[in-house]
Design an enzyme around this catalytic site. Structure first.
Site, short mmCIF file in Angstrom:
data_model
loop_
_atom_site.label_atom_id
_atom_site.label_comp_id
_atom_site.label_asym_id
_atom_site.label_seq_id
_atom_site.Cartn_x
_atom_site.Cartn_y
_atom_site.Cartn_z
CG PHE A 8 9.63 13.57 8.45
CD1 PHE A 8 9.15 14.85 8.58
CD2 PHE A 8 9.38 12.89 7.25
CE1 PHE A 8 8.45 15.47 7.56
CE2 PHE A 8 8.69 13.49 6.23
CZ PHE A 8 8.24 14.78 6.37
CG HIS B 21 3.50 7.46 20.65
ND1 HIS B 21 3.35 8.48 21.55
CD2 HIS B 21 3.02 7.92 19.47
CE1 HIS B 21 2.79 9.52 20.94
NE2 HIS B 21 2.57 9.20 19.68
CG HIS C 219 -4.34 8.34 7.15
ND1 HIS C 219 -3.05 8.33 7.63
CD2 HIS C 219 -4.33 7.51 6.09
CE1 HIS C 219 -2.31 7.52 6.90
NE2 HIS C 219 -3.07 7.01 5.94
CB SER D 165 -0.92 -0.01 1.23
OG SER D 165 -0.19 -0.26 2.41
NE ARG E 245 -2.25 11.61 20.37
CZ ARG E 245 -1.15 11.79 21.07
NH1 ARG E 245 -1.12 11.43 22.34
NH2 ARG E 245 -0.07 12.32 20.53
CE1 TYR F 60 3.69 6.02 16.33
CE2 TYR F 60 1.90 4.84 17.41
CZ TYR F 60 2.34 5.87 16.62
OH TYR F 60 1.45 6.76 16.09
CG ASP G 43 1.07 14.20 17.17
OD1 ASP G 43 0.93 13.55 18.22
OD2 ASP G 43 1.74 13.79 16.20
CB ALA H 39 -5.82 5.81 18.32
CE LYS I 41 -3.15 2.17 18.74
NZ LYS I 41 -2.33 3.22 18.10
CG HIS J 200 1.50 1.80 4.66
ND1 HIS J 200 0.29 1.92 4.02
CD2 HIS J 200 1.76 3.04 5.16
CE1 HIS J 200 -0.17 3.16 4.12
NE2 HIS J 200 0.72 3.87 4.81
CD GLU K 298 0.71 7.57 5.27
OE1 GLU K 298 0.61 6.46 5.83
OE2 GLU K 298 1.17 8.59 5.84
CB THR L 117 -2.01 12.02 5.89
OG1 THR L 117 -1.77 13.13 5.03
CG2 THR L 117 -0.94 10.97 5.70
P1 FAD Z 1 -2.66 6.57 20.34
O1 FAD Z 1 -2.78 5.15 19.97
O2 FAD Z 1 -3.80 7.22 21.00
O3 FAD Z 1 -1.33 6.71 21.18
C1 FAD Z 1 -0.74 7.98 21.45
C2 FAD Z 1 -0.01 7.95 22.80
O4 FAD Z 1 -0.96 7.84 23.86
C3 FAD Z 1 0.92 6.74 22.97
O5 FAD Z 1 2.02 7.16 23.75
C4 FAD Z 1 0.08 5.72 23.73
O6 FAD Z 1 0.87 4.84 24.51
C5 FAD Z 1 -0.80 6.63 24.61
N1 FAD Z 1 -2.15 6.10 24.80
C6 FAD Z 1 -2.93 5.50 23.88
N2 FAD Z 1 -4.13 5.17 24.40
C7 FAD Z 1 -4.12 5.60 25.67
C8 FAD Z 1 -5.09 5.57 26.70
N3 FAD Z 1 -6.30 5.04 26.51
N4 FAD Z 1 -4.74 6.10 27.91
C9 FAD Z 1 -3.52 6.63 28.11
N5 FAD Z 1 -2.55 6.70 27.15
C10 FAD Z 1 -2.87 6.19 25.93
N6 FAD Z 1 -1.07 11.87 12.26
C11 FAD Z 1 -1.98 12.72 11.71
O7 FAD Z 1 -2.24 13.78 12.28
N7 FAD Z 1 -2.60 12.42 10.53
C12 FAD Z 1 -2.38 11.27 9.87
O8 FAD Z 1 -2.97 11.03 8.81
C13 FAD Z 1 -1.45 10.34 10.42
N8 FAD Z 1 -1.21 9.14 9.83
C14 FAD Z 1 -0.39 8.22 10.45
C15 FAD Z 1 -0.23 6.97 9.87
C16 FAD Z 1 0.57 6.01 10.47
C17 FAD Z 1 0.70 4.64 9.84
C18 FAD Z 1 1.28 6.33 11.67
C19 FAD Z 1 2.19 5.32 12.31
C20 FAD Z 1 1.14 7.59 12.24
C21 FAD Z 1 0.29 8.55 11.65
N9 FAD Z 1 0.09 9.80 12.21
C22 FAD Z 1 -0.81 10.69 11.64
C23 FAD Z 1 0.83 10.21 13.41
C24 FAD Z 1 0.02 9.91 14.70
O9 FAD Z 1 -1.16 10.66 14.73
C25 FAD Z 1 0.91 10.30 15.88
O10 FAD Z 1 1.98 9.38 15.98
C26 FAD Z 1 0.23 10.46 17.20
O11 FAD Z 1 1.16 11.04 18.13
C27 FAD Z 1 -0.29 9.18 17.84
O12 FAD Z 1 -1.35 8.65 17.16
P2 FAD Z 1 -1.90 7.18 17.56
O13 FAD Z 1 -3.07 6.95 16.73
O14 FAD Z 1 -0.82 6.21 17.56
O15 FAD Z 1 -2.35 7.49 19.06
#
Ligand code: FAD
Length: 301
Positions: A229, A162, A89, A27, A119, A158, A121, A136, A178, A279, A29, A60
């Site tokens: 990055f 992360h 995304h 895939s 999630r 990660y 940032d 997320a 998740k 990917h 992106e 994204t």
């Molecule tokens: P989460 O899974 O929520 O994790 C984030 C942090 O919070 C981690 O440290 C985790 O350990 C902690 N955590 C998770 N759940 C909980 C909980 N319930 N309670 C307490 N702590 C928790 N960013 C964008 O803005 N747009 C995009 O399109 C985008 N695409 C991406 C695609 C891929 C394949 C990847 C790997 C990353 C992408 N990102 C994107 C970046 C991503 O949004 C960031 O890395 C962000 O900081 C974390 O997102 P996550 O979904 O992993 O968050």
């Protein structure tokens, strides 16, 4: 500058990889662009990469909704022009549940059935509102409660932990949330050290987490951008790669050639271990991914 003896060895190994394993799912992106010219180039890149018959493209989403329209428009144009299924995304921070619900509805109406749930940032200066989703796993649960099993949900993983996670164990616990919320598969942050990925898989196995985790692959074409990055997302550039890229300075041809060799070799090692797919983070450029896919001997349509 080619590494002496590198290619002959690699070609031999590749034949084995392709002969012994099922075809892997790939895939690519993209990110939405702001200009008409950027959008045209993106479609050209997607058309070039569609020759490898990817399982899907993804686009994204700017956390906070900055690309709400751009992501949708890019998903639709990419899908229409290439006939390859394209997944938006969707990140939850900075968007209200109502905004997320509306987008899910539009995606479903447009026949989209795969989504990458993140999630994101939070953009600086932006705070949480009451009722907002903060992680997320909450977004995955929200998508499931709103749309049942309609979407195949991808989440982020990660292998190198992360950057905000206090420990690897806590990050794994959160990854499990998740999956329990309904994620079908995961895509990793990019990495250059495959041991981190294989260790991550082992830890998942110990936790009885069974979803496929596809390695995210970042082609190397520009050292300054890659270093920026990587600092931001916690991906480690091994010292030997960093040193070699630094030594090339402004010599972009050498950086690209070296980068292609390094990433081809990384993919080759991953494929030899039977990864479920690859990917590619294209940064909207087809060329670097095409070079790697061709080196890997991926068939073209
Ligand atoms: P989460 O899974 O929520 O994790 C984030 C942090 O919070 C981690 O440290 C985790 O350990 C902690 N955590 C998770 N759940 C909980 C909980 N319930 N309670 C307490 N702590 C928790 N960013 C964008 O803005 N747009 C995009 O399109 C985008 N695409 C991406 C695609 C891929 C394949 C990847 C790997 C990353 C992408 N990102 C994107 C970046 C991503 O949004 C960031 O890395 C962000 O900081 C974390 O997102 P996550 O979904 O992993 O968050």
């Amino acid at each position: 500058m080619l590494w002496p003896g590198f290619w002959p060895h690699q070609k031999t190994m590749l034949v084995n990889v392709m002969a012994n394993n099922d075809p892997v799912s790939i895939s690519f992106e993209f990110f939405p662009t702001r200009t008409a010219e950027g959008a045209r180039k993106l479609v050209d890149s997607a058309l070039g990469l569609s020759r490898y018959q990817p399982e899907f493209f993804s686009v994204t989403y700017g956390a906070g909704g900055s690309t709400r329209d751009g992501t949708l428009a890019t998903v639709l144009s990419t899908q229409n022009e290439t006939s390859i299924a394209t997944a938006p995304h969707l990140s939850c921070v900075g968007d209200s549940p109502e905004q997320l619900r509306e987008l899910l509805h539009v995606y479903r109406q447009q026949g989209i059935d795969r989504i990458v749930a993140l999630r994101g940032d939070l953009p600086s200066g932006m705070g949480y509102e009451r009722g907002d989703l903060r992680h997320a796993n909450e977004l995955v649960a929200f998508i499931r409660s709103e749309t049942g099993s309609h979407f195949h949900i991808e989440v982020a993983a990660y292998p190198e932990v992360h950057p905000q996670a206090p420990t690897m164990d806590r990050d794994l616990e959160n990854f499990r949330r998740k999956v329990e919320a309904g994620a079908n598969s995961a895509i990793t942050q990019y990495f250059f050290n495959p041991d981190s990925y294989f260790y991550f898989l082992e830890r998942l196995q110990c936790l009885d987490i069974k979803i496929p985790v596809v390695p995210g692959i970042m082609p190397i074409t520009n050292y300054t951008r890659l270093a920026r990055f990587s600092d931001a997302c916690g991906a480690e550039i091994p010292r030997w790669i960093r040193k070699q890229l630094e030594a090339y300075g402004d010599d972009t041809d050498s950086i690209r050639q070296f980068g292609t060799e390094v990433v081809t070799r990384l993919c080759e090692g991953l494929l030899a271990e039977g990864v479920p797919g690859l990917h590619f983070y294209t940064l909207n450029q087809a060329g670097p991914c095409q070079d790697i896919c061709d080196n890997l001997g991926f068939p073209v349509a």
